[in-house]
Every structure is written in C-alpha cells, then in structure tokens.
Motif scaffolding. Sequence first.
Motif, PDB file in Angstrom:
ATOM      1  N   PHE A 130       0.819  -1.200   0.000  1.00 45.73           N
ATOM      2  CA  PHE A 130       0.000   0.000   0.000  1.00 45.73           C
ATOM      3  C   PHE A 130       0.861   1.263   0.000  1.00 45.73           C
ATOM      4  N   ASP A 173      -0.193   7.612  -2.121  1.00 42.28           N
ATOM      5  CA  ASP A 173      -0.164   8.516  -3.275  1.00 42.28           C
ATOM      6  C   ASP A 173      -0.363   7.773  -4.590  1.00 42.28           C
ATOM      7  N   VAL A 202      -3.989   6.491  -4.900  1.00 37.45           N
ATOM      8  CA  VAL A 202      -4.899   7.594  -5.200  1.00 37.45           C
ATOM      9  C   VAL A 202      -4.845   7.932  -6.690  1.00 37.45           C
ATOM     10  N   ILE A 214      -6.886   1.234   4.723  1.00 36.80           N
ATOM     11  CA  ILE A 214      -6.509   1.682   3.387  1.00 36.80           C
ATOM     12  C   ILE A 214      -7.626   2.522   2.772  1.00 36.80           C
ATOM     13  N   ALA A 241      -7.848   6.002   4.287  1.00 35.03           N
ATOM     14  CA  ALA A 241      -6.709   6.851   3.934  1.00 35.03           C
ATOM     15  C   ALA A 241      -6.830   7.352   2.496  1.00 35.03           C
ATOM     16  N   ALA A 252      -9.950   9.902   1.876  1.00 35.12           N
ATOM     17  CA  ALA A 252      -9.758  11.291   2.302  1.00 35.12           C
ATOM     18  C   ALA A 252      -8.943  12.065   1.267  1.00 35.12           C
ATOM     19  N   LYS A 253      -7.911  11.426   0.726  1.00 37.10           N
ATOM     20  CA  LYS A 253      -7.080  12.107  -0.276  1.00 37.10           C
ATOM     21  C   LYS A 253      -7.873  12.336  -1.562  1.00 37.10           C
ATOM     22  N   VAL A 272     -10.256  15.317  -1.571  1.00 36.12           N
ATOM     23  CA  VAL A 272      -9.622  16.597  -1.890  1.00 36.12           C
ATOM     24  C   VAL A 272      -9.341  16.683  -3.389  1.00 36.12           C
ATOM     25  N   ARG A 273      -8.759  15.605  -3.928  1.00 37.84           N
ATOM     26  CA  ARG A 273      -8.336  15.650  -5.328  1.00 37.84           C
ATOM     27  C   ARG A 273      -9.517  15.765  -6.292  1.00 37.84           C
ATOM     28  N   ALA A 283       6.804   7.613  -0.364  1.00 42.75           N
ATOM     29  CA  ALA A 283       6.457   7.210   1.000  1.00 42.75           C
ATOM     30  C   ALA A 283       6.124   5.718   1.066  1.00 42.75           C
ATOM     31  N   ALA A 284       6.739   4.933   0.184  1.00 40.24           N
ATOM     32  CA  ALA A 284       6.482   3.489   0.173  1.00 40.24           C
ATOM     33  C   ALA A 284       7.037   2.847   1.440  1.00 40.24           C
ATOM     34  N   PRO A 285       6.323   1.831   1.986  1.00 36.97           N
ATOM     35  CA  PRO A 285       6.828   1.196   3.195  1.00 36.97           C
ATOM     36  C   PRO A 285       8.155   0.486   2.953  1.00 36.97           C
TER      37      PRO A 285
END
Lengths: 246, 326
Positions: free
Chosen positions: B71, B74, B77, B99, B102, B105-106, B109-110, B187-189
Amino acid sequence: MKILVCISNVPDTTSKINFTADNKEFDKNGVQYVINPWDEYALTRAIELKEAKGGTVTVLNVGEADAEPNIRKALAIGADDAIRVNAKPVDAFFVAQQIAAVAKEGNYDMILMGKESIDYNGSQVHGMVGELLGIPSVVPAFKLDMLDDSTARLEREIEGGKEVVEVKLPFVASAQQPMSEPRIPNMRGIMTARTKPLAVKEPVGAEAKAEYVGYSKPEKKGGVKMIDPENAGELITLLRNEAKVL
Amino acid sequence: MSVLVFVEGLNGEIKKSSLEAASYGSQVAQQLGTTATAVAIGEVHEEALARLGEQGISKVLYDADSRLNQFVADAYVKVIAKAAQQENAKVLVFSNSNIGAAVGAKLAVRLNGALATNVTSLPKTDGGQFVVTRGVFSGKAFADVNLAGDVKIIAVKKNAFEITQAAGNTAMVEKLSAELSDADFAAAPKETVMQDTEGGVLLQEAEIVVSGGRGLKGPENWHLVEDLAKALGAATACSKPVSDLDWRPHHEHVGQTGITVSPNLYIAIGISGAIQHLAGVNSSKVIVVINKDPEAPFFKAADYGIVGDAFEVVPKLIEAARALDK
C-alpha cells in the motif's frame, strides 16, 4: 523542529449520548468535554520528541470558545503555545482546510493528530490535510521516531499486520496507541499553562461538503436470555438453532 | 456516469470487506440507473476479479503494476483517480478499512468530492439529496449526512452489508495503467510485517469474535479464549485493561479507543462491559456475555448470558462447539 498537534474537544468516553427533541442536534446538556483520547497519543509523543530533540509543540483546535479549557489542559501537559481557529467544526473538509491554512503559515515540520475523533469517527482530516499540503500522510501510526534531523520512521497499522515507513519532513501522521503514554498535567504545568500564548484566529473561507441532517440511536436489545451454567453447552445449540449465527 | 468501487486484495483473493463494498456499489448503481465498475490494484488473481460479477460489478479495471503490491497512498490515489476519470464516476465506494479511509480522504480533496466514512445505509436520493447514515459517537449513535457536490465518496462499514451473490455472472476485466513515476512511491513502506492470525481470521473482518477480559486472571489462561475461537472459526480479541496489562497485544483491543467490530456473534468472557468497551462492540448482531458477577453491566447489552465461572463454563462451550457438525 516545529510540531503542530491538532486536538478536538469531544464528549468524555463515559458520556451518555443524547440528541435534542427533534434529533437534529447533539445535546450538550450535562456532557463533560475532554481532549479526544486519540489526540492525546499524538500530543504526548510530540512533547516527548521535543524533550529529546528540542523544538516547539503548538496545539491547534478548530472550535468555539468552549474548547479553551481543554486547550489549556494541552498546554499544561507540555505544549508551548496554542492556536484556536474560531469556528464551529462543521465537517472534516472544513476543518482540514483550516488546519492546512495554519500549517502553511507556520511552516511546521510535523503535523500530528489522533487517528479519529471519538465523536464523529471520520478518520478523514489527516488524509485531507496531507493532500491539501501536498505532503505524505502516514495513518494510522502507532510508533514514531526520528532517524535523523530530516527523516522520521513510523510504524502504521494495516489490517492483519504493520508497515514500517520512512518519510522526510514535513509530513502528517495520525496517532493511536501505543504511540505514547498520555500524561496527566502536574501542578507546575497547570500554573505555567495560564500564561502560555493562546492565539485566536478567524477561519479562512472554506466550504463544507457534508451536512448533518439528523441523528438516531441504535435499537435497544430485546433483553438477555440467561442460561444455566451447569448446562452451558446449551448456549451453542441456541446460537445455532435460535440465533442462527453458527 | 457510473459507480466506481475500489476493491482490496489479500493473498490474490478479494477481501471480504471489499466484496461487501462491491455489493453496496452495485446496489447504488441500480438505484441511480447506471452500472458499477471496480478498480483493483496489485496482486489479485484475474479469476477473482472476474468473479466480482457475482456482486453485480460489470467491469473491473486492473492495474497490475507490481510496485502496488504494497500500500502506497499517493500511488493508489493516482490509480483510482484515473479510473474515476475514465469511468466518469460520480459515486466512489470503498470499504472503511485503514486503506480505504486513507485513500478516500485524499481522493475527496483531489476530486473535490464529499466523503462519508463508516456508512451503514444505502443512500436516500429523493429530492436531489444524497443522504447516507453513518456510525458516530463510537457506535453509540447514527447520523444522517447529506453529501453535497458532484462527486460522493462512501466508505462502508465492515460487516454492515450482505454480500450479494448472482452465481455465474462474470465481470469483464480490463487493464489500466496510471503511468506511475518513482515520486509516487516516495512514502512506500520499507517493510511489511503480517501477524500470525490464528486460522487466518482477521479481527476486523471476522463473523465471530471471542473476547477475553480481566476475569480470565492472566495471559496463561488465554487457551480458553483461543480454543473456543478455534472451535468456532472465530477471531480473538480482548478488553482494554488486558492490553494495557500486556496480557495481549494492542491490536486485539476492542473498544472505543481500540478496534470497533461488528461481527454476527461476539462472545465476551470475563469482561464487565464498561461503556467504552460496549461502544466498540454494540453493533454486533448477537452478544453473549459470560461473567461470574450477575451485576456486570454487560448483561444489559447481551442477547444471551451465563452467570458463572469462566474456568468451568468455557470448557463446556468448547466441548459443545467441537461437537457441532460444520
């Protein structure tokens, strides 16, 4: 390091929830308000990071004047200063835009808040703030450490496991236990909190997208059927044949 | 316009909560006189995607970029936004998972959309409104919310909707590529660690949950909870004091500041039923309470109760559960 911690002012966890007679509004009568418990994990972790690495912790609340006692409590726990955006927090999108405006102006390195508020349980604001600012949002995190001056290491919960994420400042994260052990303010904290700055700002123009039109409560249970402990196995039969859940 | 459902995979199959979201999405599509498309990301078997037809999905857009197997908000999304644009989606449906919330919510906005999470009802759409019911006050109440604007995004509560089954219907699977760049994976884990879930039952998705409290006296007695859970195919959980005492890990803590569950059956052993615990479980369909204190407040919220010593009662339940023919 400049940390912004967003807190909401919510009914105490032991509150009985009631609504006005027309079921249009939450009934505040007799309800004690507290700092949202999830936000407290974010607040204490921010203070711990400040104690270890230096910097400042600013508390931000989007709410009306009745939230100020709990904003002062956050200052007593150890935040340096506070901002209240003077507006009713009508929905997540409205609140996220207020937080993003304050964050942009103050140039914070880290924006922390609870995983959700225990009143509206939206889990929306952190993701929206990250998106509005164009920075990563790591949610819901239960561990937060600084690797060096510009990189944080977080552990976030996923269903059935966890992920380890490393991000550059600035970023948004939402907190849940066991990120930190929430603190009770001591007498010295309470005294110094009185003189710490609490700035009141007017909201930026922002639209709300979700309109709360009514409330209801779950149906009451029909009553409990008691089973003789000597014949406890009977329960399994009832669950299969009567409740039909096995 | 169409309805777009984001489905999550686990070990190549579609998660149960995503099958619920797919069923919900196709009902919304029917209500609005349109079709439902699903968007899937990462490692899911194509047969599993085609089977989404059984939940009323007509088309599945699938981005098989292997970087999406874990996951990354960005990147996810971007893929979903591309699918939404391609399908001209006006309603987006997610499961209210970590997931889903998260990403929702993004996207709100987009896509400049209105978002409601933790949703427990189909929309009421009379008079140009779009009203859904969602759980608020940590399970103590529900709120009706009107979603304004062109795009509505809904994250449906787990275990709140039946999975619909139209056997034999298959969905058409189409490839989708969002042309992701390295920046989308910033920001990948670094690492993903999965817990050993006993019998593979995820607490948040479980239909049966067996939960233990301080009445069990210590972690050494947890075999009672585990054995009963195993016999019933259930997930295990615990109360807040138990996780605070480190008898059990935090991710098992059910309640207002832990995980909220809504299984078909919740069995509480040695839990008194503080209001904060009830908030996390009171949308369970059937609640069983076993406690030696007849005054335990949990009995007021229960459907079935046994006043007795867990150390005597639970072994009898395990025996009876094992004797059930599956």
